[in-house]
Design a protein around this motif. Structure first.
Motif, PDB file in Angstrom:
ATOM      1  N   TRP A 165       0.817  -1.216   0.000  1.00  0.00           N
ATOM      2  CA  TRP A 165       0.000   0.000   0.000  1.00  0.00           C
ATOM      3  C   TRP A 165       0.851   1.266   0.000  1.00  0.00           C
ATOM      4  O   TRP A 165       0.430   2.309  -0.485  1.00  0.00           O
ATOM      5  CB  TRP A 165      -0.941  -0.001   1.210  1.00  0.00           C
ATOM      6  N   GLN A 166       2.090   1.158   0.527  1.00  0.00           N
ATOM      7  CA  GLN A 166       2.939   2.360   0.646  1.00  0.00           C
ATOM      8  C   GLN A 166       3.215   3.036  -0.694  1.00  0.00           C
ATOM      9  O   GLN A 166       3.528   4.216  -0.733  1.00  0.00           O
ATOM     10  CB  GLN A 166       4.270   2.021   1.327  1.00  0.00           C
ATOM     11  N   GLN A 167       3.086   2.291  -1.794  1.00  0.00           N
ATOM     12  CA  GLN A 167       3.363   2.918  -3.086  1.00  0.00           C
ATOM     13  C   GLN A 167       2.143   3.685  -3.626  1.00  0.00           C
ATOM     14  O   GLN A 167       2.192   4.253  -4.702  1.00  0.00           O
ATOM     15  CB  GLN A 167       3.826   1.876  -4.102  1.00  0.00           C
ATOM     16  N   TRP A 168       1.069   3.695  -2.847  1.00  0.00           N
ATOM     17  CA  TRP A 168      -0.164   4.379  -3.271  1.00  0.00           C
ATOM     18  C   TRP A 168      -0.523   5.507  -2.300  1.00  0.00           C
ATOM     19  O   TRP A 168      -1.685   5.701  -1.977  1.00  0.00           O
ATOM     20  CB  TRP A 168      -1.319   3.379  -3.349  1.00  0.00           C
ATOM     21  N   GLN A 169       0.488   6.236  -1.818  1.00  0.00           N
ATOM     22  CA  GLN A 169       0.196   7.185  -0.746  1.00  0.00           C
ATOM     23  C   GLN A 169      -0.641   8.388  -1.184  1.00  0.00           C
ATOM     24  O   GLN A 169      -1.180   9.100  -0.342  1.00  0.00           O
ATOM     25  CB  GLN A 169       1.498   7.626  -0.069  1.00  0.00           C
ATOM     26  N   GLU A 170      -0.745   8.603  -2.511  1.00  0.00           N
ATOM     27  CA  GLU A 170      -1.651   9.680  -2.948  1.00  0.00           C
ATOM     28  C   GLU A 170      -3.079   9.138  -3.107  1.00  0.00           C
ATOM     29  O   GLU A 170      -4.002   9.887  -3.398  1.00  0.00           O
ATOM     30  CB  GLU A 170      -1.165  10.330  -4.260  1.00  0.00           C
ATOM     31  N   VAL A 171      -3.246   7.813  -2.878  1.00  0.00           N
ATOM     32  CA  VAL A 171      -4.574   7.188  -2.993  1.00  0.00           C
ATOM     33  C   VAL A 171      -5.048   6.643  -1.644  1.00  0.00           C
ATOM     34  O   VAL A 171      -6.175   6.896  -1.225  1.00  0.00           O
ATOM     35  CB  VAL A 171      -4.556   6.027  -4.029  1.00  0.00           C
ATOM     36  N   ILE A 172      -4.197   5.881  -0.967  1.00  0.00           N
ATOM     37  CA  ILE A 172      -4.574   5.216   0.288  1.00  0.00           C
ATOM     38  C   ILE A 172      -4.073   6.052   1.475  1.00  0.00           C
ATOM     39  O   ILE A 172      -2.867   6.259   1.631  1.00  0.00           O
ATOM     40  CB  ILE A 172      -3.956   3.803   0.369  1.00  0.00           C
ATOM     41  N   ALA A 173      -5.011   6.527   2.285  1.00  0.00           N
ATOM     42  CA  ALA A 173      -4.646   7.405   3.414  1.00  0.00           C
ATOM     43  C   ALA A 173      -5.198   6.853   4.724  1.00  0.00           C
ATOM     44  O   ALA A 173      -6.382   6.998   5.026  1.00  0.00           O
ATOM     45  CB  ALA A 173      -5.196   8.813   3.163  1.00  0.00           C
TER      46      ALA A 173
END
Length: 205
Positions: A165-173
């Motif tokens: 999930w860390q590579q989606w930090q502009e999506v997953i908050a």
């Protein structure tokens, strides 16, 4: 009921199931109290909070999915109204925020996944992206989650995003709105506002 939107050029919308903390997050953003309750379905119509000078509005849309004491027909109507609202205002929506309950979202998605059924959360995520609305998934109530990374990876997997999930930090908050721990959300929203050349709205996040 859904035609109360102020005439503003820029909007951030909050969507999600009932009782996931949308109104609490709205209160965090605006600093103003909106009706929240322990019973699902407190928000029956859109809550708008707008700033005339910035021509900007934040909208908390009614929750969809199961609501105790609300007939299925009414629940379906709310979902249809939410979809229509987002479609009608897609041009002005700078960020669509899907709020989910970090503790239960994966189980709920799995329970409603089948050959003839797409879970509401997954459907709404893809709907926002199909409309090309930058989307942030605010994974709320993370203070109650022990296996944080596993849970967020599993959510990515269900949404069709490749873990970790860390590579989606502009999506997953991952956030805890009630505890005012919303830094990941603020960062993600600012990323999309910057892309839209609206750094002037950073002060709200």
């Amino acid at each position: 009921m859904f035609d109360t939107r102020p005439d503003r050029d820029a909007e951030v919308v909050l969507v999600g199931r009932s009782n996931v903390g949308k109104s609490t997050l709205m209160r965090e953003i605006t600093g103003h109290s909106v009706s929240t309750g322990s019973k699902p379905g407190v928000t029956k119509k859109p809550n708008h909070f707008d700033w005339v000078s910035e021509s900007f509005v934040v909208t908390d849309l009614p929750g969809f999915g199961f609501m105790s004491g609300v007939p299925e027909e009414r629940r379906e109507q709310i979902k249809t109204d939410v979809v229509r609202y987002v479609e009608a205002n897609a041009e002005q929506i700078l960020v669509g925020v899907l709020v989910v309950d970090g503790k239960s979202v994966v189980d709920i998605i799995d329970r409603h996944s089948g050959p003839d059924e797409i879970p509401h959360d997954v459907e709404m995520f893809h709907f926002l992206r199909e409309l090309e609305i930058p989307t942030v998934v605010a994974v709320n109530k993370m203070d109650k989650v022990d296996d944080r990374d596993e849970r967020l990876d599993a959510l990515c997997d269900r949404l069709g995003l490749l873990p970790p999930w860390q590579q989606w930090q502009e999506v997953i908050a991952p956030i805890s709105a009630k505890r005012e721990q919303t830094e990941a959300f603020d960062e993600a929203v600012r990323h999309h506002l910057h892309e839209a050349k609206r750094d002037d709205l950073f002060k709200f996040f």
